[in-house]
Design an enzyme around this catalytic site. Structure first.
Site, PDB file in Angstrom:
ATOM      1  CG  ASP A   8      44.774  -7.840 -75.379  1.00  0.00           C
ATOM      2  OD1 ASP A   8      44.021  -8.018 -74.420  1.00  0.00           O
ATOM      3  OD2 ASP A   8      45.300  -6.745 -75.632  1.00  0.00           O
TER       4      ASP A   8
ATOM      5  CD  GLU B 185      42.112  -3.929 -70.593  1.00  0.00           C
ATOM      6  OE1 GLU B 185      43.079  -3.570 -69.919  1.00  0.00           O
ATOM      7  OE2 GLU B 185      42.182  -4.040 -71.840  1.00  0.00           O
ATOM      8  CD  GLU B 186      42.529  -3.908 -75.155  1.00  0.00           C
ATOM      9  OE1 GLU B 186      43.313  -3.024 -74.775  1.00  0.00           O
ATOM     10  OE2 GLU B 186      42.862  -5.095 -75.293  1.00  0.00           O
TER      11      GLU B 186
ATOM     12  CG  HIS C  93      39.735  -7.477 -71.867  1.00  0.00           C
ATOM     13  ND1 HIS C  93      39.765  -7.157 -73.207  1.00  0.00           N
ATOM     14  CD2 HIS C  93      41.028  -7.554 -71.478  1.00  0.00           C
ATOM     15  CE1 HIS C  93      41.035  -7.033 -73.597  1.00  0.00           C
ATOM     16  NE2 HIS C  93      41.817  -7.277 -72.576  1.00  0.00           N
TER      17      HIS C  93
ATOM     18  CG  HIS D 214      47.279  -3.312 -77.782  1.00  0.00           C
ATOM     19  ND1 HIS D 214      47.118  -2.243 -76.934  1.00  0.00           N
ATOM     20  CD2 HIS D 214      46.613  -4.332 -77.207  1.00  0.00           C
ATOM     21  CE1 HIS D 214      46.409  -2.624 -75.878  1.00  0.00           C
ATOM     22  NE2 HIS D 214      46.096  -3.888 -76.032  1.00  0.00           N
TER      23      HIS D 214
ATOM     24  CG  ASP E  85      37.087  -4.536 -74.352  1.00  0.00           C
ATOM     25  OD1 ASP E  85      37.263  -5.334 -73.410  1.00  0.00           O
ATOM     26  OD2 ASP E  85      37.737  -3.481 -74.464  1.00  0.00           O
TER      27      ASP E  85
END
Ligand SMILES: [Zn+2]
Length: 454
Positions: free
Chosen positions: A120, A151-152, A87, A415, A89
């Site tokens: 990520d 995705e996030e 992904h 994150h 994003d």
């Protein structure tokens, strides 16, 4: 061809393109400019085209950033098809004052780069492109590439694959939103825990009442809630809720020292629960109190509290139905009745875990490939997070083997502030992915092809 040497010769350009991609704040959360997400999309389409991919489409779904879908047909009729996922994003940066450098200015660190989203999952997106470059755009298997842009935050794409199953048909898929247990330890993630949330509320009085006059007999909502929450664990810290699946974990796991450092546990502080870390973190349940509505300490009046509520986050064994697990938690709380007081327990969304079968030809090929990528035997580990799309893809293509590995590692701060990627991990992931395709194609041909989902 000497894969490692080929990949080494590609690394400078690959890391430069990764930095270019990581400069784009492609945050697909409300309140952030969509144009940045589209900019990352456009850059990737350009990089794919430049890497030799001719067939590129976009999948547009309601309120969803465009999904990049690309295909390279199998080079021979007896070659398998592999779907590659990533992904583009990223998470929002959070409190920027906690970052050692601006989150969208990729900054060199020892052996890598620091930026939001650079591990990520932009590292893994670039690993796919690195693999294509290593093969000059002609890999030894058919390829389907799926690069998601939301995705996030979550989107309609999670449930989309079963509605368009033929598009995703493949023999194996590499879900590259993952990485190693620690840098340099090649890891196949073979379990994702399921997740559920429950809100528990107690109302005992119409309003607050003076604790001097009423405390001691008036039912205290906060005390009742605390008693109920305390019943969820035994004195050692193991979950007491009946009906939650717990099994020994037989794969690899962190050392206690690694775990303490990753979890930022203070010196001298004990960990909770018993059994191996793998069992506590991955193949057993966890109940976490993630929020409470109570009077604040600074605003506290001398009064019996009439109302309190808490939100609980439940993580469950990869193969336990999260509905069944939620029911078990709800039942426990409803039956507990602290001081005889009934609690209102409301379940909310639940997401299933995932545990792939690991005894097929793609797993055999992947073990060889990961050893080639990182120079060590591949380990099996699990991850606490869930990836909803994995379930959607597995439902669309139930026969395909699902592999989870990639260029992230457990220490990359995903994150969190100061996310980083290591070039050694990116290099390993590119080699491993390229070697996987080679090994898998060879095994497939030797087995006479076919048997796949195409
Ligand atoms: Zn991710």
């Amino acid at each position: 061809m000497d894969l490692a040497a080929t990949v080494d010769s590609l690394m400078d350009r690959l890391t430069a393109d990764l930095a270019k991609l990581a400069e784009i704040p492609s945050i697909a959360f409300p309140g952030y400019p969509e144009s940045e997400v589209h900019r990352a999309h456009d850059l990737l389409v350009e990089l794919l085209r430049d890497a030799g991919v001719e067939h590129i489409e976009r999948i547009d779904l309601p309120d969803t950033s465009p999904v990049i879908y690309a295909e390279i047909p199998p080079p021979t009729p007896d070659a398998p098809t592999v779907l590659l996922y990533g992904h583009y994003d990223v998470q929002p940066p959070g409190d920027e004052s906690l970052w050692k450098s601006a989150p969208f200015e990729p900054t060199p660190i020892e052996g890598g780069l620091r930026a939001r989203g650079i591990a990520d999952d932009k590292s893994n997106v670039m690993a796919h492109i690195g693999m294509l470059r290593a093969y000059g755009g002609r890999p030894p298997t058919g390829i389907k590439i799926v690069l998601e842009g939301q995705e996030e935050y979550g989107s309609a794409f999670d449930d989309y694959p079963p509605t368009d199953a033929r598009r995703f048909a493949c023999d194996a898929m590499v879900i590259a939103d993952m990485g190693n247990l620690r840098p340099g330890t090649p890891t196949l993630t073979t379990g994702l825990r399921g997740v559920a949330e429950v809100v528990v509320e107690v109302r005992t009085l119409a309003e607050a009442r003076h604790s001097g006059e009423f405390g001691g007999a008036a039912p205290d909502a906060l005390l009742a809630l605390i008693q109920a929450l305390a019943s969820l664990h035994d004195p050692a810290g193991d979950v007491t809720v009946e009906g939650l699946r717990r099994e020994p974990w037989d794969g690899a796991s962190y050392t206690e020292e690694e775990f303490r450092s990753l979890a930022t546990v203070r010196d001298g502080m004990p960990l909770i629960g018993t059994g191996s870390l793998g069992e506590r973190l991955w193949s057993g349940p966890a109940v976490t109190v993630i929020g409470m509505d109570t009077p604040t300490v600074d605003g506290a009046a001398s009064a019996v509290v009439p109302y309190a509520r808490a939100k609980l986050n439940l993580r469950v064994h990869p193969l336990q139905d999260p509905k069944e697990a939620t029911d078990a938690l709800v039942r426990h709380l409803r039956e507990h009745k602290p001081f005889g007081i009934e609690l209102t327990v409301t379940p909310s969304d639940a997401g299933p875990g995932f545990e792939p079968a690991t005894d097929g030809p793609a797993y055999r090929a992947a073990r060889t490939a990961l050893r080639e990528g990182w120079g060590e035997e591949a380990q099996f580990a699990a991850s606490g997070g869930s990836i909803p799309l994995v379930n959607g893809l597995a439902k669309a293509v139930p026969q395909a083997e699902v592999l989870l590995f990639g260029a992230q590692d457990s220490m990359c701060n995903l994150h969190a502030p100061n996310e980083r990627v290591l070039f050694s991990e990116l290099r390993g992931a590119v080699i491993a992915e390229a070697a996987f395709l080679r090994e898998y194609a060879a095994g497939f041909r030797a087995a006479g092809g076919g048997g796949g989902a195409r």
